[in-house]
Scaffold this motif. Structure first.
Motif, PDB file in Angstrom:
ATOM      1  N   VAL A  22       0.839  -1.201   0.000  1.00  0.00           N
ATOM      2  CA  VAL A  22       0.000   0.000   0.000  1.00  0.00           C
ATOM      3  C   VAL A  22       0.874   1.252   0.000  1.00  0.00           C
ATOM      4  CG1 VAL A  22      -1.659   1.362   1.331  1.00  0.00           C
ATOM      5  CG2 VAL A  22      -1.984  -1.109   1.087  1.00  0.00           C
ATOM      6  N   LEU A  30      -7.960   1.370  -0.588  1.00  0.00           N
ATOM      7  CA  LEU A  30      -6.745   0.833  -1.195  1.00  0.00           C
ATOM      8  C   LEU A  30      -6.222  -0.413  -0.487  1.00  0.00           C
ATOM      9  CD1 LEU A  30      -4.529   1.088  -3.327  1.00  0.00           C
ATOM     10  CD2 LEU A  30      -3.308   2.638  -1.772  1.00  0.00           C
ATOM     11  N   THR A  31      -6.259  -0.430   0.831  1.00  0.00           N
ATOM     12  CA  THR A  31      -5.714  -1.586   1.555  1.00  0.00           C
ATOM     13  C   THR A  31      -6.475  -2.860   1.221  1.00  0.00           C
ATOM     14  OG1 THR A  31      -4.916  -0.222   3.396  1.00  0.00           O
ATOM     15  CG2 THR A  31      -5.239  -2.567   3.829  1.00  0.00           C
ATOM     16  N   THR A  78      -5.928  -3.823  -2.405  1.00  0.00           N
ATOM     17  CA  THR A  78      -4.599  -4.391  -2.595  1.00  0.00           C
ATOM     18  C   THR A  78      -4.559  -5.843  -2.134  1.00  0.00           C
ATOM     19  OG1 THR A  78      -3.543  -2.226  -2.321  1.00  0.00           O
ATOM     20  CG2 THR A  78      -2.150  -4.170  -2.013  1.00  0.00           C
TER      21      THR A  78
END
Length: 214
Positions: A51, A78-79, A82
């Protein structure tokens, strides 16, 4: 592989039901693990590092425009996205291996060269993949390998990525790979839906209790 994966694979075709969800792994069973895939741990530290790679690339790309805060706001998930990609990459690789699919470095370099020409150069390609897929320049080759694996798996299955039947055959192969890998996610990141081969948010226990009492 596709645009749904780059919430996740970035395929040109639209890729990325009711199989039971696998039990999620807790911190007690797998300390420090964000996920366990095929017995191998994706640690929280590894996830956070990936990240940070994206955040650093985004910050560098927006240094002159001052739009970093807006970019972060747009990619708030995003985390989890990902982690979805990290797990799905392993699922695809297993499905491809099961089908006898292999990707050479020459194939990756060839695809990258073609994409750079289409984009107007290496820098333009890097900027586009960061903006569209949250993939930093250092990870583009990995992503392209995944792209090629997906395309070759479609071919190996005799499936057309432009049809619903073809996509169903592709995701059936990924579902089988998900089952073989016995994927467990840390509850903080949700659960893994075996049939759809994707991360889903876990519902708090009290929601189930309320539904039963209703």
């Amino acid at each position: 592989m596709h645009r749904r994966r780059r919430t996740a694979l970035a395929l040109s075709a639209a890729l990325l039901t009711a199989a039971p969800l696998l039990t999620a792994c807790g911190d007690e069973a797998h300390p420090g693990a964000a996920a366990v895939v095929g017995g191998e741990r994706i640690t929280v530290a590894q996830l956070q590092s990936r990240v940070q790679e994206v955040r650093a690339a985004q910050q560098s790309a927006t240094e002159k425009s001052g739009q970093y805060a807006q970019v972060v706001e747009k990619t708030g998930g995003l985390t989890r996205d990902t982690l979805q990609s990290l797990v799905l990459d392993r699922v695809l690789h297993r499905a491809a291996a099961d089908a006898g699919v292999h990707v050479s470095r020459k194939e990756v370099q060839g695809l990258r060269g073609n994409l750079e020409k289409q984009a107007g150069g290496a820098k333009a390609l890097e900027a586009g993949w960061l903006q569209q897929y949250n993939i930093p320049a250092s990870r583009i080759d990995e992503s392209l390998r995944t792209e090629i694996e997906a395309q070759k798996l479609y071919s190996k299955l005799g499936a057309d990525p432009n049809t619903a039947q073809g996509q169903a055959a592709f995701w059936k192969a990924l579902s089988k790979a998900s089952q073989e890998l016995e994927i467990n996610l840390n509850p903080r990141y949700g659960k893994w839906d075996v049939q759809k081969s994707r991360r889903v948010d876990a519902k708090p226990p009290w929601l189930h209790t309320t539904k039963q009492q209703a």
